[in-house]
Design an enzyme around this catalytic site. Structure first.
Site, PDB file in Angstrom:
ATOM      1  N   HIS A 123       5.611   6.057  11.266  1.00 35.99           N
ATOM      2  CA  HIS A 123       5.055   5.941   9.913  1.00 35.99           C
ATOM      3  C   HIS A 123       4.058   7.105   9.741  1.00 35.99           C
ATOM      4  O   HIS A 123       2.847   6.910   9.729  1.00 35.99           O
ATOM      5  CB  HIS A 123       4.360   4.579   9.782  1.00 35.99           C
ATOM      6  CG  HIS A 123       4.003   4.163   8.397  1.00 35.99           C
ATOM      7  ND1 HIS A 123       4.098   4.995   7.295  1.00 35.99           N
ATOM      8  CD2 HIS A 123       3.522   2.981   7.924  1.00 35.99           C
ATOM      9  CE1 HIS A 123       3.693   4.331   6.219  1.00 35.99           C
ATOM     10  NE2 HIS A 123       3.341   3.108   6.574  1.00 35.99           N
ATOM     11  N   ARG A 182      11.473   3.691   2.973  1.00 34.81           N
ATOM     12  CA  ARG A 182      11.141   2.715   4.015  1.00 34.81           C
ATOM     13  C   ARG A 182      12.380   1.891   4.300  1.00 34.81           C
ATOM     14  O   ARG A 182      13.094   1.489   3.368  1.00 34.81           O
ATOM     15  CB  ARG A 182      10.004   1.806   3.569  1.00 34.81           C
ATOM     16  CG  ARG A 182       9.790   0.641   4.523  1.00 34.81           C
ATOM     17  CD  ARG A 182       8.526  -0.112   4.267  1.00 34.81           C
ATOM     18  NE  ARG A 182       7.365   0.674   4.652  1.00 34.81           N
ATOM     19  CZ  ARG A 182       6.115   0.200   4.681  1.00 34.81           C
ATOM     20  NH1 ARG A 182       5.890  -1.049   4.323  1.00 34.81           N
ATOM     21  NH2 ARG A 182       5.115   0.965   5.049  1.00 34.81           N
ATOM     22  N   ARG A 188       0.808  -1.219   0.000  1.00 32.61           N
ATOM     23  CA  ARG A 188       0.000   0.000   0.000  1.00 32.61           C
ATOM     24  C   ARG A 188       0.837   1.262   0.000  1.00 32.61           C
ATOM     25  O   ARG A 188       0.569   2.202  -0.759  1.00 32.61           O
ATOM     26  CB  ARG A 188      -0.897   0.046   1.243  1.00 32.61           C
ATOM     27  CG  ARG A 188      -2.167  -0.727   1.117  1.00 32.61           C
ATOM     28  CD  ARG A 188      -2.569  -1.270   2.468  1.00 32.61           C
ATOM     29  NE  ARG A 188      -1.655  -2.313   2.834  1.00 32.61           N
ATOM     30  CZ  ARG A 188      -1.839  -3.597   2.507  1.00 32.61           C
ATOM     31  NH1 ARG A 188      -2.905  -3.973   1.888  1.00 32.61           N
ATOM     32  NH2 ARG A 188      -0.932  -4.510   2.820  1.00 32.61           N
ATOM     33  N   THR A 189       1.824   1.329   0.874  1.00 28.51           N
ATOM     34  CA  THR A 189       2.525   2.599   1.047  1.00 28.51           C
ATOM     35  C   THR A 189       3.262   2.977  -0.240  1.00 28.51           C
ATOM     36  O   THR A 189       3.120   4.088  -0.750  1.00 28.51           O
ATOM     37  CB  THR A 189       3.498   2.515   2.237  1.00 28.51           C
ATOM     38  OG1 THR A 189       2.745   2.142   3.394  1.00 28.51           O
ATOM     39  CG2 THR A 189       4.171   3.848   2.483  1.00 28.51           C
ATOM     40  N   LYS A 223      26.087  -4.336  -1.993  1.00 29.90           N
ATOM     41  CA  LYS A 223      27.548  -4.384  -2.203  1.00 29.90           C
ATOM     42  C   LYS A 223      28.300  -3.735  -1.048  1.00 29.90           C
ATOM     43  O   LYS A 223      29.511  -3.570  -1.105  1.00 29.90           O
ATOM     44  CB  LYS A 223      27.911  -3.628  -3.485  1.00 29.90           C
ATOM     45  CG  LYS A 223      27.262  -4.137  -4.744  1.00 29.90           C
ATOM     46  CD  LYS A 223      27.747  -3.279  -5.920  1.00 29.90           C
ATOM     47  CE  LYS A 223      26.936  -3.519  -7.169  1.00 29.90           C
ATOM     48  NZ  LYS A 223      27.225  -2.511  -8.202  1.00 29.90           N
TER      49      LYS A 223
HETATM   50  C1  NCD Z   1       2.078  -1.016   8.148  1.00 29.36           C
HETATM   51  C2  NCD Z   1       3.579  -0.856   8.241  1.00 29.36           C
HETATM   52  O1  NCD Z   1       4.298  -1.120   7.283  1.00 29.36           O
HETATM   53  O2  NCD Z   1       3.995  -0.408   9.293  1.00 29.36           O
HETATM   54  N1  NCD Z   1       1.640  -1.228   6.841  1.00 29.36           N
HETATM   55  C3  NCD Z   1       1.314  -0.137   6.089  1.00 29.36           C
HETATM   56  O3  NCD Z   1       2.143   0.683   5.794  1.00 29.36           O
HETATM   57  N2  NCD Z   1       0.028   0.003   5.736  1.00 29.36           N
HETATM   58  C4  NCD Z   1       1.523  -1.997   9.109  1.00 29.36           C
HETATM   59  C5  NCD Z   1       2.056  -3.394   9.121  1.00 29.36           C
HETATM   60  O4  NCD Z   1       2.906  -3.778   8.324  1.00 29.36           O
HETATM   61  O5  NCD Z   1       1.583  -4.155   9.976  1.00 29.36           O
END
Ligand code: NCD
Length: 297
Positions: A135, A107, A57-58, A86
């Site tokens: 997040h 991320r 999703r993100t 590397k």
């Molecule tokens: C979350 C995350 O990556 O922290 N997912 C997201 O971004 N919607 C929650 C999760 O992974 O449980």
């Protein structure tokens, strides 16, 4: 007038004032009303999505948001394909990416990685999840969803349920909710308490009876160093139709997703199940974030 957010990085919800949070949510509302009407806004800009950890999703909602604003998108979804494999440092990778893009969405499995990246970057860096840290854009879309469905946040009660220790979505959401006048209840999975420990701890039934929102989260398997601690925590909390019915719950049910087994599928068809709508809200909210940080507003 250029947005006060122009050129800034977003590492934590604490980087935003209450007014700035509301400003982003208002912009997101305008984006949602006319999702195809802003295709010139970031024309000529490039957004880089650097994902060192899995995401559906993100990453894709950021990329969709960038495309809807007319920006080009580059990036990677598998760190094994990058020069990190590397032995390149995160700082060197980030410095290079700054020459290729106008904004970096990152991320990373390490808490603090986005902060480190922002320290060496000369473009805005958006923290799309740093280990068990934060997040913040998930929080913005969570707040957007709650505001839209509840008509506001002030005076509401939100129960955070599940992995409150390692869940970075919760770590960003709880302080933001408190600042916006919302009461937070905690229903931790065994051993996975909310850091700080100052929220009222209740049972799942009490939460279902009292809360306006049940915010359910997955036990974050990938953060455990001790597999027996994961086994002790998993599968203990489950929101199902029977729980909601026996407590006459009026709460909406949210989840940042992905879900494993913490929300039963018999909840999906209830009008109170809002987790898929919540995920869709990621696009207009991230359109707003990109537009503000790049300075197009
Ligand atoms: C979350 C995350 O990556 O922290 N997912 C997201 O971004 N919607 C929650 C999760 O992974 O449980």
């Amino acid at each position: 007038m250029t947005s006060k957010l122009a050129g800034r990085s977003l590492n934590s919800v604490t980087d935003l004032s209450d007014e700035e949070i509301v400003q982003i949510l208002d912009t997101a509302e305008a984006m949602a009303q006319d999702p195809t009407g802003h295709a010139d806004m970031l024309q000529g800009y490039v957004v880089c999505t650097a994902f060192f950890e899995p995401s559906t999703r993100t990453r894709l909602s950021f990329e969709s948001a960038a495309h809807r604003l007319g920006a080009g998108v580059i990036g990677f979804a598998d760190a094994a394909t990058t020069s990190g494999a590397k032995g390149e440092t995160l700082e060197d990778t980030v410095k290079v990416l700054c020459g290729y893009a106008d904004l970096l969405v990152m991320r990373h499995p390490e808490t603090g990685a986005a902060h480190r990246a922002a320290a060496v970057a000369d473009i805005p860096v958006v923290n799309a999840g740093d280990g068990a840290g934060e997040h913040p854009t998930q929080t913005l879309l969570d707040l957007y969803t709650m505001r839209k469905l509840l008509g506001g946040l002030d005076g509401k009660t939100v129960a955070v349920i599940g992995d409150l220790r390692y869940g970075r979505t919760v770590h960003s959401l709880v302080p933001a909710l408190r600042r916006l006048g919302t009461t937070v209840l905690a229903v931790p999975a065994p051993g996975l308490d909310l850091p700080g420990g100052d929220a009222r701890v209740v049972t799942l039934d009490e939460a279902a009876a009292e809360a306006d929102v049940l915010y359910v989260t997955r036990v974050q398997r990938e953060r455990f160093t001790d597999p027996s601690a994961f086994e002790a925590a998993r599968g203990k909390l489950r929101v199902d139709r029977a729980l909601l019915e026996r407590n006459d719950s009026t709460a909406i049910v949210m989840h940042p997703l992905p879900r494993v087994d913490e929300i039963a599928e018999d909840v999906d068809s209830l009008p109170s199940a809002k987790y898929f709508e919540q995920a869709w809200n990621g696009v207009p909210v991230r359109m707003a974030v990109l537009a503000h940080l790049v300075g197009a507003l």
